[in-house]
Design a protein around this motif. Structure first.
Motif: not given
Length: 288
Positions: A3, A179, A183, A188, A190-191, A193-194, A237, A240-241
């Motif tokens: 992690d 970023v 990811i 980071f 598990r994402i 929230h952004c 984002v 990213w997600m």
């Protein structure tokens, strides 16, 4: 994959990745030199400030040709022609005889793709027409300004199979791509929230000029209350997600403040008698 990474380990990893990418790029360049290079032929619709700037980037790229340009502003059209010639390419065909001039450009059979950088209300109609004409379609931001235009783009792509892309530059900034890479490497975890924002006051150069005169974009501050181009903040984002690539939005809400700052801007800069102070603006100062 752990992690957390030590700083030194991460720097080693990114340095190796950069070197590997450079080597791969060199090998690809050599392979390309060994083959006959294919020229990509792109038509430009809308050759004002933004379109002309994007065209300049393309003209600097090897293997890109601009055979045709279109703009209803004669000065912008001539400037585009001059830039193409200055770049060492043949003078492009120019289309500027009215609002439907772009249709003549799309009817050409010597274009692989079309870039649209017109005022916003024309982005979706022209992009749809480009896909129907069999041209790869690229649209400046925003690619649509109504839900119906969004569906028109999706439906036309699915019907024609022609690729379509909105040119959201913020998704490709080096820091945002860094970023995204971190990811995907799991740095980071598990994402969940952004938070994103685009804090850029465009009032005195995009919607109005420095002298307080309304440009074409100013009409949108009068007619609409919204995030005028939300993908400047949301674009990175979404990647990213994995939005629409494994996850989806369930619902979206939007809240705007009153247009207080707009009036204060004109009052402070031009005095209490400026015509804009009598304009009924719908656009709020802050949209969340």
């Amino acid at each position: 994959m752990p992690d957390r990474f030590a700083r030194r380990e991460f720097l080693k990893m990114t340095t190796a990745a950069t070197a590997g990418a450079a080597l791969a790029g060199t090998m690809a360049a050599r392979a390309a030199d060994e083959k006959a290079e294919k020229t990509v032929r792109i038509g430009i619709i809308g050759t004002g400030g933004r379109g002309h700037g994007l065209m300049g980037v393309m003209l600097s790229m090897k293997g890109v040709q601009v055979p045709a340009v279109c703009d209803i502003n004669p000065a912008a059209l001539q400037a585009a022609k001059d830039s193409v010639v200055k770049a060492g390419q043949p003078e492009p065909a120019a289309y500027g005889d009215g609002p439907d001039a772009y249709k003549k450009l799309l009817a050409r059979d010597d274009l692989d793709a079309v870039l649209t950088a017109t005022p916003w209300d024309l982005h979706a109609p022209i992009t749809v027409a480009a896909m129907k004409a069999g041209k790869y379609a690229a649209s400046e931001v925003p690619c649509a300004i109504t839900m119906q235009q969004c569906w028109d783009l999706v439906n036309t792509h699915e019907e024609t199979g022609v690729p379509c892309m909105m040119l959201e530059n913020w998704s490709y900034r080096r820091d945002n791509l860094a970023v995204l890479n971190m990811i995907r490497k799991g740095l980071f975890g598990r994402i969940v929230h952004c938070h994103c924002a685009h804090s850029h006051d465009c009032l005195d150069h995009w919607f109005y000029d420095k002298q307080g005169n309304k440009r074409w974009g100013g009409e949108y501050l009068i007619q609409r209350n919204c995030d005028q181009y939300p993908t400047h903040s949301l674009g990175p984002v979404l990647s990213w997600m994995d939005i629409n690539c494994g996850d989806t939005y369930d619902h979206i809400t939007s809240t705007a403040s009153d247009p207080i700052g707009i009036y204060e801007h004109f009052k402070r800069k031009f005095g209490p008698d400026h015509p804009a102070l009598k304009t009924q603006f719908k656009q709020g100062d802050i949209v969340t």
